[in-house]
Design an enzyme around this catalytic site. Sequence first.
Site, PDB file in Angstrom:
ATOM      1  N   GLU A 123      44.708  36.321  45.188  1.00 46.51           N
ATOM      2  CA  GLU A 123      45.346  35.556  43.840  1.00 46.51           C
ATOM      3  C   GLU A 123      44.675  36.408  42.641  1.00 46.51           C
ATOM      4  O   GLU A 123      44.291  35.854  41.648  1.00 46.51           O
ATOM      5  CB  GLU A 123      44.561  34.146  43.633  1.00 46.51           C
ATOM      6  CG  GLU A 123      44.992  33.368  44.801  1.00 46.51           C
ATOM      7  CD  GLU A 123      44.260  32.067  44.820  1.00 46.51           C
ATOM      8  OE1 GLU A 123      44.961  31.108  45.355  1.00 46.51           O
ATOM      9  OE2 GLU A 123      42.961  32.047  44.600  1.00 46.51           O
ATOM     10  N   HIS A 141      39.427  36.784  40.345  1.00 44.27           N
ATOM     11  CA  HIS A 141      38.425  35.789  40.525  1.00 44.27           C
ATOM     12  C   HIS A 141      36.855  36.323  40.027  1.00 44.27           C
ATOM     13  O   HIS A 141      36.069  35.966  40.574  1.00 44.27           O
ATOM     14  CB  HIS A 141      38.112  35.385  41.916  1.00 44.27           C
ATOM     15  CG  HIS A 141      39.159  34.384  42.424  1.00 44.27           C
ATOM     16  ND1 HIS A 141      39.132  33.144  42.470  1.00 44.27           N
ATOM     17  CD2 HIS A 141      40.366  34.829  43.197  1.00 44.27           C
ATOM     18  CE1 HIS A 141      40.488  32.566  43.034  1.00 44.27           C
ATOM     19  NE2 HIS A 141      40.958  33.531  43.377  1.00 44.27           N
ATOM     20  N   ASP A 155      32.619  34.333  41.897  1.00 45.18           N
ATOM     21  CA  ASP A 155      33.854  33.682  41.529  1.00 45.18           C
ATOM     22  C   ASP A 155      33.944  33.384  40.014  1.00 45.18           C
ATOM     23  O   ASP A 155      32.878  33.877  39.369  1.00 45.18           O
ATOM     24  CB  ASP A 155      34.490  32.379  42.318  1.00 45.18           C
ATOM     25  CG  ASP A 155      36.004  32.296  42.551  1.00 45.18           C
ATOM     26  OD1 ASP A 155      36.939  32.377  41.628  1.00 45.18           O
ATOM     27  OD2 ASP A 155      36.294  32.314  43.816  1.00 45.18           O
TER      28      ASP A 155
HETATM   29  C1  ACM Z   1      41.995  32.006  49.013  1.00 47.37           C
HETATM   30  O1  ACM Z   1      42.283  30.673  49.424  1.00 47.37           O
HETATM   31  N1  ACM Z   1      42.410  32.117  47.703  1.00 47.37           N
HETATM   32  C2  ACM Z   1      41.655  32.957  49.900  1.00 47.37           C
END
Ligand code: ACM
Length: 639
Positions: A352, A275, A201
Amino acid sequence: MFAPIMRKSLLSLLSLCISVSVFSQETLIPVPVSQQQKSGVFTLPKTIVIEAQQTPGNTLQDLKSHLSLPTGYSVTTTSSNSNATIRLILNTNADAQLGAEGYTLDVSPKAIQIRANQPAGLFYGVQTLLQLLPKDIESKVPVKNTAWTIPCQTITDYPRFSWRGLMLDVSRHFFTKQEVKGFIDEMVKYKFNLLHMHLTDDEGWRVEIKSLPRLTQVGAWAAPRQGTYGTFPAPAPEEPRTYGGFFTQDDIREIVQYAKDRFVNILPEVDVPGHSLAAIVAYPELSCTPGVDKYKVRSGERIMDWHKGGFDALIDNTLCPANEKIYPFLDKVFTELAQLFPFGYIHIGGDECAKNFWEESDAVKALMKKENLKNMEEVQSYFEKRVEKIVESKGKKVIGWDEILEGGLAPNSAVMSWRGIAGGIQAAKMGHQVVMSPTTFFYLDYMQGDAAVEPPVYASLRLNKTYSFEPVPDSVDPKLIIGGQANLWTEQVYNTRHMQYMIWPRSMAVAECLWSPKEKKDWNSFTKRVEANFDRLDVEEVKYARSMFDAIITPKKDYAGNRSIVVELDTEIKGLDIYYSWDNSNPDNFYPKYTGALNVPKDASWLKVITYRDGKPIGKQINIAVSELQSRAGITPQD
Ligand code: ACM
């Protein structure tokens, strides 16, 4: 004559009560498919003989160490002895009902027998047996004066779903190999069989990739911080990057083997194309906006701008789909991951992904023209399809967060539905396998009680809501819902004790949703069993949240009045009394007892609430300012 008869019948009544109460001391989570009481009680003898064939896994070792340590009894094993105390037997003719993970457990006065088709079933039978024994069986030191008894009974048990997962985010905060093993030890007690490791991440790349050493040399290290993650100022340029760590490939092999011995698959996740800041720090050329010394692994500073229309990245944390270099990069990553993790799936993230830097990029614009991509979702979909091909070329299937659905998906790919269940429904309707993991029921990073007394997180999820989850929506083919998973994101989880606090007891609810038959679920019975399991966790010295004992405080606008509110109080579990005060003093059970919605007394500034059971305090005292109650009810100061 009359008296002895009466005494005798009283005695038999008493013994009936004792045997009923011994049996009704419910502990099993998840509740088994069938549990039948028989007469009599089994008592562990001082010399315990376990009969078991050599089977893969840690079943026998787990049982032996659990039995010998707290009891101090002698425990020996044998490959055949029909007089053994405990017999673990693999069926020679498979019992179709039990499948690969089911078992039968028979407790009679002299012996215990566990039968299964497969070694995994024996392992789960042993977990059940341990839960049937007194809580002291979880002690790490010898215990005196415990009656090691189990009421005689027969259990038949098998899981509802084959994917029973928990996710641990080891990126935001790093958890060591030993801590991950401890996590596995706890999860298998509740019959979870999958650990999803969120390995990468913005805050750290946690798995050694030998062909890309900078991923962990620089991508695994941030500036140390404590406090409210996400609010920290950016670290100074030269600030030492001493927080972090990663798993070497040897560590991973050790974890995988440890998990395998406990019938747990490990699902590795590399979260791309969003991420991805840690990867970009290591190899800045992977972004659409490369630059020397431009990027640093996130240390809890703000990175995203969340707004009504969606979100933008404040720092470019996305791989550039228009950059051909990222595909050989990902090929190297997935080649090594595929060799390290034997599980059939690799998780490719996909959630995201901010598009604002892509929107500005000439390379992305050129890609869109060349590939006839109409919008940024199609750009992401172009990326996902290429990543799917890479992963499949390594002999693995793809799973990803539900965003990977947008723009189409390879036929073998599976979807993890996190933004509610809609993505799961859509994926199943398209014929994909689905793992249900909705924020609304299964997000373990959310607060489990009132924000006034829980460590702060932006959302709440109480135990009863988690327990109420039904993974199979009405409108889809149930076969495509292969299971579910609860996720522990660790932005605000700095250490193992707090990790445990966030996991338990909500993961007990998750376990019951995923293992037990739908019709066996029963909230009142479950909460009693949760309490029995709290006692066991106390013996094990594992932390858990007692938030289910706290009051639920719901302020509402009172439309009849002017700027006034009413406050409703409730509890998650039955049988609690709620006492309250408006005079700033701390309430006890001599204060007013809640019987119905409360009006706020004129000029009161604090509501203080506490729960009691049987005359003893049981929940935390919760103090909420009246201004906060008004704000929660939607009354702003200018109203
Ligand atoms: C997530 O909670 N962004 C998969």
